[in-house]
Design a protein around this motif. Sequence first.
Motif, PDB file in Angstrom:
ATOM      1  N   GLN A 495      50.681  46.599  34.669  1.00  0.00           N
ATOM      2  CA  GLN A 495      50.274  47.401  35.822  1.00  0.00           C
ATOM      3  C   GLN A 495      48.908  46.974  36.351  1.00  0.00           C
ATOM      4  OE1 GLN A 495      50.609  51.296  34.107  1.00  0.00           O
ATOM      5  NE2 GLN A 495      52.829  51.441  34.462  1.00  0.00           N
ATOM      6  N   LEU A 496      48.074  46.401  35.492  1.00  0.00           N
ATOM      7  CA  LEU A 496      46.759  45.933  35.915  1.00  0.00           C
ATOM      8  C   LEU A 496      46.796  44.560  36.574  1.00  0.00           C
ATOM      9  CD1 LEU A 496      44.424  47.024  32.970  1.00  0.00           C
ATOM     10  CD2 LEU A 496      44.336  47.828  35.329  1.00  0.00           C
ATOM     11  N   MET A 497      47.903  43.849  36.383  1.00  0.00           N
ATOM     12  CA  MET A 497      47.964  42.477  36.886  1.00  0.00           C
ATOM     13  C   MET A 497      47.746  42.365  38.394  1.00  0.00           C
ATOM     14  SD  MET A 497      48.033  40.238  34.595  1.00  0.00           S
ATOM     15  CE  MET A 497      48.444  38.834  35.624  1.00  0.00           C
ATOM     16  N   PRO A 498      48.325  43.230  39.233  1.00  0.00           N
ATOM     17  CA  PRO A 498      48.051  43.106  40.675  1.00  0.00           C
ATOM     18  C   PRO A 498      46.572  43.203  41.002  1.00  0.00           C
ATOM     19  CG  PRO A 498      49.956  44.504  40.321  1.00  0.00           C
ATOM     20  CD  PRO A 498      49.362  44.253  38.971  1.00  0.00           C
ATOM     21  N   LEU A 499      45.869  44.123  40.338  1.00  0.00           N
ATOM     22  CA  LEU A 499      44.439  44.259  40.587  1.00  0.00           C
ATOM     23  C   LEU A 499      43.679  43.027  40.094  1.00  0.00           C
ATOM     24  CD1 LEU A 499      41.999  45.928  41.475  1.00  0.00           C
ATOM     25  CD2 LEU A 499      41.994  46.995  39.202  1.00  0.00           C
ATOM     26  N   VAL A 500      44.026  42.550  38.891  1.00  0.00           N
ATOM     27  CA  VAL A 500      43.360  41.374  38.335  1.00  0.00           C
ATOM     28  C   VAL A 500      43.555  40.165  39.247  1.00  0.00           C
ATOM     29  CG1 VAL A 500      43.361  39.730  36.419  1.00  0.00           C
ATOM     30  CG2 VAL A 500      43.487  42.187  35.959  1.00  0.00           C
ATOM     31  N   MET A 501      44.786  39.957  39.710  1.00  0.00           N
ATOM     32  CA  MET A 501      45.068  38.802  40.557  1.00  0.00           C
ATOM     33  C   MET A 501      44.414  38.937  41.925  1.00  0.00           C
ATOM     34  SD  MET A 501      46.635  36.914  38.508  1.00  0.00           S
ATOM     35  CE  MET A 501      47.080  35.588  39.618  1.00  0.00           C
ATOM     36  N   ALA A 502      44.322  40.171  42.447  1.00  0.00           N
ATOM     37  CA  ALA A 502      43.652  40.370  43.734  1.00  0.00           C
ATOM     38  C   ALA A 502      42.178  40.000  43.629  1.00  0.00           C
ATOM     39  CB  ALA A 502      43.811  41.818  44.195  1.00  0.00           C
ATOM     40  N   VAL A 503      41.540  40.400  42.537  1.00  0.00           N
ATOM     41  CA  VAL A 503      40.127  40.069  42.346  1.00  0.00           C
ATOM     42  C   VAL A 503      39.953  38.562  42.144  1.00  0.00           C
ATOM     43  CG1 VAL A 503      38.137  40.367  40.825  1.00  0.00           C
ATOM     44  CG2 VAL A 503      39.556  42.343  41.433  1.00  0.00           C
ATOM     45  N   MET A 504      40.808  37.966  41.334  1.00  0.00           N
ATOM     46  CA  MET A 504      40.675  36.536  41.068  1.00  0.00           C
ATOM     47  C   MET A 504      40.946  35.713  42.327  1.00  0.00           C
ATOM     48  SD  MET A 504      42.444  34.275  38.036  1.00  0.00           S
ATOM     49  CE  MET A 504      44.074  34.209  38.755  1.00  0.00           C
ATOM     50  N   PHE A 505      41.969  36.096  43.085  1.00  0.00           N
ATOM     51  CA  PHE A 505      42.326  35.341  44.284  1.00  0.00           C
ATOM     52  C   PHE A 505      41.297  35.515  45.408  1.00  0.00           C
ATOM     53  CE2 PHE A 505      47.003  33.986  44.212  1.00  0.00           C
ATOM     54  CZ  PHE A 505      46.937  33.705  42.854  1.00  0.00           C
ATOM     55  N   ALA A 506      40.432  36.510  45.280  1.00  0.00           N
ATOM     56  CA  ALA A 506      39.411  36.703  46.302  1.00  0.00           C
ATOM     57  C   ALA A 506      38.489  35.502  46.421  1.00  0.00           C
ATOM     58  CB  ALA A 506      38.593  37.961  45.980  1.00  0.00           C
ATOM     59  N   PHE A 507      38.414  34.683  45.370  1.00  0.00           N
ATOM     60  CA  PHE A 507      37.513  33.539  45.365  1.00  0.00           C
ATOM     61  C   PHE A 507      38.250  32.211  45.502  1.00  0.00           C
ATOM     62  CE2 PHE A 507      35.698  36.981  42.822  1.00  0.00           C
ATOM     63  CZ  PHE A 507      34.519  37.194  43.506  1.00  0.00           C
ATOM     64  N   PHE A 508      39.555  32.266  45.686  1.00  0.00           N
ATOM     65  CA  PHE A 508      40.339  31.052  45.840  1.00  0.00           C
ATOM     66  C   PHE A 508      40.259  30.557  47.280  1.00  0.00           C
ATOM     67  CE2 PHE A 508      43.682  30.917  42.246  1.00  0.00           C
ATOM     68  CZ  PHE A 508      42.715  31.216  41.312  1.00  0.00           C
ATOM     69  N   PRO A 509      40.533  29.265  47.516  1.00  0.00           N
ATOM     70  CA  PRO A 509      40.661  28.784  48.895  1.00  0.00           C
ATOM     71  C   PRO A 509      41.729  29.592  49.635  1.00  0.00           C
ATOM     72  CG  PRO A 509      40.580  26.936  47.371  1.00  0.00           C
ATOM     73  CD  PRO A 509      40.679  28.173  46.529  1.00  0.00           C
TER      74      PRO A 509
END
Length: 541
Positions: A495-509
């Motif tokens: 359930q935390l994965m969407p939040l984790v990926m949203a934060v991580m992807f915020a810094f991706f190209p």
Amino acid sequence: MNQTRTFLLAAWLMVAFLLWREWAQPPQAAATVPAVTASSTAAVPTLSATHEPSAQASVAPVATSAAPVQMRNDVLALTLDGGAVTRAELLTYRQHRDPGSPPVVLFNPDPATFYAAEAVWRDAQGRALAWRPQGQARTYALAPGQTEVQAVFVASDDRGVTVQRTFTLARGSYALRIRDEMINAGTTPWQGDIERRLERVPPVVASGFTNPESFSLNGAAWYSPQDKYKKRKYPDFSKDGPLNLTVTGGWVALSQHYFLTAWVPQADQPALFVLGQRGPLYSISARGPAVTLAPGQRFTSTATLWVGPKLADQLDATAPGLGLAMDYGIFTALSKPIHWLLTQLHKLTGNWGWAIVLLVLLIKLLLYPLSAKQYQSMARMRKFQPRIEQLKQRYGEDKQKFQMAMLDLYKKEKINPAGGCLPVLIQMPVFLALYYVLIEAVELRQAPWIAGWINDLTARDPYFILPLLNGLIMWLTQKMTPMVGMDPMQKKMMQLMPLVMAVMFAFFPAGLVLYWVTNGALGMLQQWWNTKRFAEAGEPA
């Protein structure tokens, strides 16, 4: 389904770790790089039994002419002094997107950012030939209708040896061709060799999520037909010892984010590849061939100097293996065709962002049969979810008995709990391969998708819209997916994965996040459609 979920979680964590490892490289500053001692007496390859190396070739100073020459075509502006290219401006690449931004500069005589390409003939005593321009002209520019422009220099010594060097630059080309024609008009044999060297003060590259420059190779690269592509970052110059590699038909280069300089010696003339360091300057050179020239004899040696962006098609056409300088790492086999396909889609759309969207659509169509199997497996799992919950209640905290009972149910009903993993397994390397394409593809540098929002696909989304969309799509997809047999801890992690990926992807190209958002949205639609279809059809065969 428990095993499937665990696998998916592990796959996502693996992706996060691989990307974090790339980001976590320390800043590469010249002051912190260990010194490398290049042997000045290493034997230089010869063209025949009479050719010998000059023992001091790598330590003698470079002799330059007193009259620099300006040379340019439609994409390059160069400053030459005969023995070196001291400045290079890439006329079609700007340092920033701001109006009036100056062009990207590679070779630069400024001591703080020194960067030059040298090609120096030295005699057996280490004395370098001094160059002077031929004729009175000091500017050579490509005229309308011309296909190439040339500049000529001459060097000679007091023993009658003369070298005529011709620089040729074709229209639209970043490959500077250099031809040296040597004649011994003296009365005694002349012995010497040529050293073609790239030397620079390494730039300081800050690491971090928001700096794609830190992802790319910042250091030396070389190629030989035997060992293929090799590389070494500036801090690692001394880690594996001196290079000292004799190569025929290879090249040496200094690489940075999006751009490359490379010496390609004449393919049938051997050279000794050497890594070196002199104070703040780091270099890679190709020494050779060594020449013994009898009175009246002539000798010719040619080379190509690449000065420009990493353009895959032009690099491949310049020299064997030079296209490998687009450093995709272990994902080269996937990244190269993805880059080619993106280029073709861009020809259709005229926009790299929409080319990425079309790429995702093609990949989803290609993988649809596997995806259908995945959703079919999910539909079966959803049907048996009540029975699995009953087993969980029956065995309570005895997880071993619960797992055994669930496996027996899978076996009896012919359910494969890992049946949905194959599409994910295939998508992960595609995702990482595209990640490296977005890092290395100079075509995407400063390329916009939607004006006023995504002005550079290789930079992060300035408003974080794409990362938030990605998190939302993951959350909705998760709600549509049965979490059968999961313990509370696993459920919380998923359930935390969407939040984790949203934060991580915020810094991706932004281009990478665009790919993943499009992929997730199409996948969610596929899952909704197939789940509905299989549910209405009853238990699939």
